[in-house]
Design a protein around this motif. Structure first.
Motif, PDB file in Angstrom:
ATOM      1  N   GLN A  51      29.183  47.297  44.414  1.00 35.26           N
ATOM      2  CA  GLN A  51      28.677  48.431  44.508  1.00 35.26           C
ATOM      3  C   GLN A  51      29.007  49.075  43.221  1.00 35.26           C
ATOM      4  OE1 GLN A  51      28.727  50.692  47.479  1.00 35.26           O
ATOM      5  NE2 GLN A  51      28.789  48.319  48.552  1.00 35.26           N
ATOM      6  N   ASP A  52      27.463  49.146  41.963  1.00 35.84           N
ATOM      7  CA  ASP A  52      27.099  49.921  41.419  1.00 35.84           C
ATOM      8  C   ASP A  52      26.950  51.591  40.985  1.00 35.84           C
ATOM      9  OD1 ASP A  52      24.607  50.659  42.642  1.00 35.84           O
ATOM     10  OD2 ASP A  52      23.096  49.532  41.680  1.00 35.84           O
ATOM     11  N   ASN A  53      27.482  52.480  42.085  1.00 31.82           N
ATOM     12  CA  ASN A  53      27.805  53.438  42.347  1.00 31.82           C
ATOM     13  C   ASN A  53      28.585  53.953  41.441  1.00 31.82           C
ATOM     14  OD1 ASN A  53      29.024  52.601  44.824  1.00 31.82           O
ATOM     15  ND2 ASN A  53      28.936  54.507  45.579  1.00 31.82           N
ATOM     16  N   GLN A  54      28.801  55.088  40.457  1.00 29.97           N
ATOM     17  CA  GLN A  54      30.191  55.032  39.818  1.00 29.97           C
ATOM     18  C   GLN A  54      31.292  56.090  40.395  1.00 29.97           C
ATOM     19  OE1 GLN A  54      30.453  54.555  35.570  1.00 29.97           O
ATOM     20  NE2 GLN A  54      28.475  53.177  37.055  1.00 29.97           N
ATOM     21  N   ARG A  55      32.112  55.788  40.870  1.00 32.25           N
ATOM     22  CA  ARG A  55      32.965  56.489  41.665  1.00 32.25           C
ATOM     23  C   ARG A  55      34.606  55.910  40.899  1.00 32.25           C
ATOM     24  NH1 ARG A  55      31.665  58.462  46.663  1.00 32.25           N
ATOM     25  NH2 ARG A  55      29.987  57.255  47.503  1.00 32.25           N
ATOM     26  N   ALA A  56      35.574  57.407  40.814  1.00 34.15           N
ATOM     27  CA  ALA A  56      36.839  57.152  40.385  1.00 34.15           C
ATOM     28  C   ALA A  56      37.680  55.911  41.367  1.00 34.15           C
ATOM     29  CB  ALA A  56      37.602  58.659  40.448  1.00 34.15           C
ATOM     30  N   PHE A  57      38.883  55.759  40.736  1.00 38.73           N
ATOM     31  CA  PHE A  57      39.245  54.184  41.530  1.00 38.73           C
ATOM     32  C   PHE A  57      39.826  54.633  43.094  1.00 38.73           C
ATOM     33  CE2 PHE A  57      43.304  52.006  42.373  1.00 38.73           C
ATOM     34  CZ  PHE A  57      43.126  51.006  41.531  1.00 38.73           C
ATOM     35  N   TRP A  99      35.691  48.531  38.448  1.00 40.91           N
ATOM     36  CA  TRP A  99      36.825  48.883  39.594  1.00 40.91           C
ATOM     37  C   TRP A  99      37.126  47.553  39.590  1.00 40.91           C
ATOM     38  CZ3 TRP A  99      39.877  51.912  37.151  1.00 40.91           C
ATOM     39  CH2 TRP A  99      39.651  53.190  36.457  1.00 40.91           C
ATOM     40  N   ILE A 100      38.306  46.872  40.430  1.00 44.79           N
ATOM     41  CA  ILE A 100      38.978  45.808  40.726  1.00 44.79           C
ATOM     42  C   ILE A 100      40.243  46.411  41.635  1.00 44.79           C
ATOM     43  CG2 ILE A 100      38.330  44.082  40.177  1.00 44.79           C
ATOM     44  CD1 ILE A 100      41.460  43.677  38.468  1.00 44.79           C
ATOM     45  N   GLY A 101      41.181  45.893  42.049  1.00 48.86           N
ATOM     46  CA  GLY A 101      42.090  46.891  43.262  1.00 48.86           C
ATOM     47  C   GLY A 101      43.312  47.023  42.280  1.00 48.86           C
ATOM     48  N   LEU A 102      43.318  46.222  41.266  1.00 50.43           N
ATOM     49  CA  LEU A 102      44.505  46.469  40.338  1.00 50.43           C
ATOM     50  C   LEU A 102      45.199  47.310  39.650  1.00 50.43           C
ATOM     51  CD1 LEU A 102      46.802  44.289  40.025  1.00 50.43           C
ATOM     52  CD2 LEU A 102      45.870  43.933  37.244  1.00 50.43           C
ATOM     53  N   HIS A 103      46.438  48.418  40.196  1.00 50.66           N
ATOM     54  CA  HIS A 103      47.004  49.416  39.436  1.00 50.66           C
ATOM     55  C   HIS A 103      48.103  49.671  39.671  1.00 50.66           C
ATOM     56  CE1 HIS A 103      48.577  51.323  43.112  1.00 50.66           C
ATOM     57  NE2 HIS A 103      47.918  50.837  43.815  1.00 50.66           N
ATOM     58  N   GLU A 154      34.748  57.071  36.211  1.00 47.30           N
ATOM     59  CA  GLU A 154      34.453  56.696  37.013  1.00 47.30           C
ATOM     60  C   GLU A 154      33.318  55.209  36.343  1.00 47.30           C
ATOM     61  OE1 GLU A 154      31.922  59.930  38.996  1.00 47.30           O
ATOM     62  OE2 GLU A 154      33.015  60.781  39.569  1.00 47.30           O
ATOM     63  N   PHE A 155      33.420  54.517  37.452  1.00 49.20           N
ATOM     64  CA  PHE A 155      33.077  53.516  37.303  1.00 49.20           C
ATOM     65  C   PHE A 155      32.411  52.810  38.942  1.00 49.20           C
ATOM     66  CE2 PHE A 155      36.961  53.241  34.956  1.00 49.20           C
ATOM     67  CZ  PHE A 155      35.872  53.237  33.091  1.00 49.20           C
ATOM     68  N   GLY A 156      31.100  51.707  38.518  1.00 50.64           N
ATOM     69  CA  GLY A 156      31.077  50.577  39.571  1.00 50.64           C
ATOM     70  C   GLY A 156      32.434  49.961  40.206  1.00 50.64           C
ATOM     71  N   TYR A 157      32.366  49.275  41.505  1.00 49.91           N
ATOM     72  CA  TYR A 157      33.461  48.557  41.993  1.00 49.91           C
ATOM     73  C   TYR A 157      32.975  47.333  42.341  1.00 49.91           C
ATOM     74  CZ  TYR A 157      32.171  51.740  45.360  1.00 49.91           C
ATOM     75  OH  TYR A 157      31.557  52.703  46.334  1.00 49.91           O
ATOM     76  N   VAL A 158      33.878  46.727  42.640  1.00 49.62           N
ATOM     77  CA  VAL A 158      34.500  45.154  44.037  1.00 49.62           C
ATOM     78  C   VAL A 158      34.959  45.842  44.807  1.00 49.62           C
ATOM     79  CG1 VAL A 158      34.241  42.899  44.096  1.00 49.62           C
ATOM     80  CG2 VAL A 158      33.402  43.705  42.260  1.00 49.62           C
ATOM     81  N   CYS A 159      34.254  45.490  46.208  1.00 50.83           N
ATOM     82  CA  CYS A 159      35.308  45.235  47.434  1.00 50.83           C
ATOM     83  C   CYS A 159      35.126  44.086  48.191  1.00 50.83           C
ATOM     84  CB  CYS A 159      34.104  46.282  48.709  1.00 50.83           C
ATOM     85  SG  CYS A 159      34.186  47.998  47.530  1.00 50.83           S
ATOM     86  N   SER A 160      36.253  43.805  49.055  1.00 50.80           N
ATOM     87  CA  SER A 160      36.423  42.170  49.153  1.00 50.80           C
ATOM     88  C   SER A 160      37.219  43.169  50.122  1.00 50.80           C
ATOM     89  CB  SER A 160      37.682  41.532  48.906  1.00 50.80           C
ATOM     90  OG  SER A 160      38.812  42.520  47.991  1.00 50.80           O
TER      91      SER A 160
END
Length: 166
Positions: A51-57, A99-103, A154-160
């Motif tokens: 998803q290339d739309n910019q969002r916070a984590f 963003w990836i899902g690590l925090h 705010e970055f793009g992100y990858v969902c799984s």
């Protein structure tokens, strides 16, 4: 010198993705032969979407939840580099942060994936140059590998999403 290192790293990522993705993505699914939703890419028993739309984590994780998954996790070389290949196939140019899902937002230096799966920090450090600097709680792909930063950026992100549980 730093730019040359970055370009070399990206080039190697692309090569590995092309070599591994084709053979690995032809895995067999035994759960009623499910397929990924339209727009998603299947990698073995999981589906991924950039998803290339910019969002916070936290907003990015919420969107992934609505789509039936989480921010992406990966647990081996093939998954990680296949995600990078998906990014490049989707128009990613290697300069944006993703963003990836690590925090480690719950407890400093105790990294967790948003999907609850196990984290292998040694694997991430040796294969994706992950060296958390403590300046942020959320992890993203950058041109140099994985790094941590402010969760409000705010970055793009990858969902799984997992095909076996969808």
């Amino acid at each position: 010198m730093k730019m040359a290192h970055t370009l070399c790293w990206i080039f190697l990522l692309c090569i590995h993705c092309r070599l591994w993705t084709g053979a690995w993505s032809k895995g067999t699914i035994h759960a009623k032969d499910k397929s990924c939703p339209q727009g998603w890419t299947r990698l073995n028993c999981r589906c991924f979407i950039y998803q290339d739309n910019q969002r916070a984590f936290t907003d990015a994780e919420s969107v992934c939840n609505i789509l039936g998954g989480n921010l992406a996790s990966f647990h081996n070389f093939v998954e990680g580099f296949s995600i990078v290949g998906l990014l490049f196939d989707s128009g990613y140019n290697g300069t944006e942060n993703i963003w990836i899902g690590l925090h480690d937002a719950i407890e400093d230096d105790d990294f967790i994936w948003t999907d609850g799966s196990q984290v292998d920090l040694a694997f991430l450090q040796s294969n994706f140059n992950f060296q958390p600097d403590g300046n942020g709680d959320c992890v993203f792909f950058s041109g140099l590998g994985l790094t941590d930063g402010s969760c409000t950026d705010e970055f793009g992100y990858v969902c799984s999403r997992d095909l076996l549980h969808s």
